[in-house]
Scaffold this motif. Sequence first.
Motif, mmCIF file in Angstrom:
data_model
loop_
_atom_site.group_PDB
_atom_site.id
_atom_site.type_symbol
_atom_site.label_atom_id
_atom_site.label_comp_id
_atom_site.label_asym_id
_atom_site.label_seq_id
_atom_site.Cartn_x
_atom_site.Cartn_y
_atom_site.Cartn_z
ATOM 1 N N PHE A 1 0.563 -0.962 -0.074
ATOM 2 C CA PHE A 1 -0.284 -0.400 0.068
ATOM 3 C C PHE A 1 0.508 1.572 -0.080
ATOM 4 N N ASN A 2 1.283 1.618 -1.435
ATOM 5 C CA ASN A 2 1.482 3.296 -1.386
ATOM 6 C C ASN A 2 0.825 4.577 -1.483
ATOM 7 N N ALA A 3 1.339 5.648 -1.377
ATOM 8 C CA ALA A 3 0.904 7.302 -1.473
ATOM 9 C C ALA A 3 1.904 8.447 -1.877
ATOM 10 N N ASN B 1 -2.712 21.080 0.337
ATOM 11 C CA ASN B 1 -1.413 20.453 -0.250
ATOM 12 C C ASN B 1 -0.588 20.202 1.437
ATOM 13 N N ALA B 2 -1.366 20.181 2.518
ATOM 14 C CA ALA B 2 -0.251 20.035 4.126
ATOM 15 C C ALA B 2 -0.122 18.223 3.772
ATOM 16 N N MET B 3 0.477 18.179 4.550
ATOM 17 C CA MET B 3 0.653 17.310 5.387
ATOM 18 C C MET B 3 -0.989 16.111 5.498
ATOM 19 N N ALA B 4 -0.526 15.075 5.320
ATOM 20 C CA ALA B 4 -2.207 13.800 5.373
ATOM 21 C C ALA B 4 -1.752 12.397 5.512
ATOM 22 N N PHE B 5 -2.987 11.621 6.192
ATOM 23 C CA PHE B 5 -2.638 10.196 6.401
ATOM 24 C C PHE B 5 -3.611 9.689 6.016
ATOM 25 N N TYR B 6 -3.289 8.789 5.200
ATOM 26 C CA TYR B 6 -4.178 7.578 4.228
ATOM 27 C C TYR B 6 -4.217 6.591 5.130
ATOM 28 N N TYR C 1 -15.365 -5.296 9.158
ATOM 29 C CA TYR C 1 -14.159 -4.348 8.049
ATOM 30 C C TYR C 1 -12.783 -4.945 9.003
ATOM 31 N N LYS C 2 -11.710 -4.026 8.257
ATOM 32 C CA LYS C 2 -10.487 -4.487 9.191
ATOM 33 C C LYS C 2 -9.458 -2.878 8.572
ATOM 34 N N PHE C 3 -8.342 -2.232 9.130
ATOM 35 C CA PHE C 3 -7.885 -1.459 8.766
ATOM 36 C C PHE C 3 -6.303 -1.579 7.836
ATOM 37 N N SER C 4 -5.797 -0.864 6.824
ATOM 38 C CA SER C 4 -4.807 -1.353 5.987
ATOM 39 C C SER C 4 -3.928 0.191 7.313
ATOM 40 N N PRO C 5 -2.161 0.032 7.152
ATOM 41 C CA PRO C 5 -1.650 0.452 7.379
ATOM 42 C C PRO C 5 -2.034 2.107 7.228
ATOM 43 N N VAL C 6 -1.289 2.803 7.860
ATOM 44 C CA VAL C 6 -1.923 4.422 7.326
ATOM 45 C C VAL C 6 -0.243 4.681 6.278
ATOM 46 N N ARG C 7 -0.577 5.539 5.611
ATOM 47 C CA ARG C 7 0.942 5.954 4.950
ATOM 48 C C ARG C 7 0.350 7.053 5.193
ATOM 49 N N VAL C 8 2.039 8.320 5.231
ATOM 50 C CA VAL C 8 1.961 9.839 4.934
ATOM 51 C C VAL C 8 2.386 10.516 3.892
ATOM 52 N N ILE C 9 2.035 11.753 3.244
ATOM 53 C CA ILE C 9 1.960 12.264 2.332
ATOM 54 C C ILE C 9 2.831 13.831 3.289
ATOM 55 N N GLU C 10 3.811 14.541 2.981
ATOM 56 C CA GLU C 10 4.070 15.365 3.597
ATOM 57 C C GLU C 10 3.097 16.384 2.688
ATOM 58 N N SER D 1 10.496 20.317 1.871
ATOM 59 C CA SER D 1 11.652 19.306 1.824
ATOM 60 C C SER D 1 10.775 18.169 2.369
ATOM 61 N N VAL D 2 11.300 16.817 2.547
ATOM 62 C CA VAL D 2 10.893 15.836 3.051
ATOM 63 C C VAL D 2 11.117 15.176 4.233
ATOM 64 N N LYS D 3 10.843 15.305 5.331
ATOM 65 C CA LYS D 3 11.209 14.678 6.824
ATOM 66 C C LYS D 3 11.439 13.285 6.432
ATOM 67 N N GLU D 4 12.533 12.704 7.273
ATOM 68 C CA GLU D 4 13.247 12.018 7.613
ATOM 69 C C GLU D 4 12.139 10.709 8.284
ATOM 70 N N PHE D 5 11.447 11.723 9.434
ATOM 71 C CA PHE D 5 10.641 10.931 9.936
ATOM 72 C C PHE D 5 9.421 12.057 10.572
ATOM 73 N N LEU D 6 7.841 11.521 11.108
ATOM 74 C CA LEU D 6 7.299 12.151 11.464
ATOM 75 C C LEU D 6 6.387 12.214 12.101
#
Length: 184
Positions: A11-13, A73-78, A89-98, A103-108
């Motif tokens: 699962f990618n964003a 344009n804000a950081m978002a979680f999907y 139902y069940k949930f997938s892992p969360v993916r984060v968009i900067e 600049s891309v952070k190494e961590f959130l």
Amino acid sequence: GIALPVNIIEFNAKRQGTNVILNWTTQSEQNSSYFEIQKSFEGISFTHIGHVQAAGYSSNTLNYQFTELNASNAMAFYRLKLFDADANYKFSPVRVIEKSGGSVKEFLLYPNPATTNINLIFNEAIKEDIQLQIINSTGQIVKTSSINSSSQFVRLDVSELSKGNYFIKLTGSKGVNSVKLIIN
């Protein structure tokens, strides 16, 4: 949610211009109904932004895609909420968009401000063991932890920390990265 007979293997964003594209792959599906796409701006409360019909039954690898047009344009979680035909139902892992253009952070780090736990999500699995330190406003190290290589998500208990301002400092062979943390 409960365990469902849908096996998501990826699962990618990613941002593409003003859009956010979500891609996921299932290895197999039995009695699957649909995927609800959910979004959050703080990583806690998610809202429905769309859905994609599932195959129902498949023993083959299947690829799915959802595009959020003109995304903020804000950081978002999907995340995905996977439903079967019985409405379980069940949930997938969360993916984060900067943030777009940032600049891309190494961590959130979230939630921030925090009260009992914090979560660190890395853009990709880290390639080496790194040292984590929580430093108070007077420069004292109040908590340390090691993060193992190949980690992408880390949860830390901060309930013993007093209310105030801190810094999370990550140190590895490629340098230091830090971010401010507020404990309420």
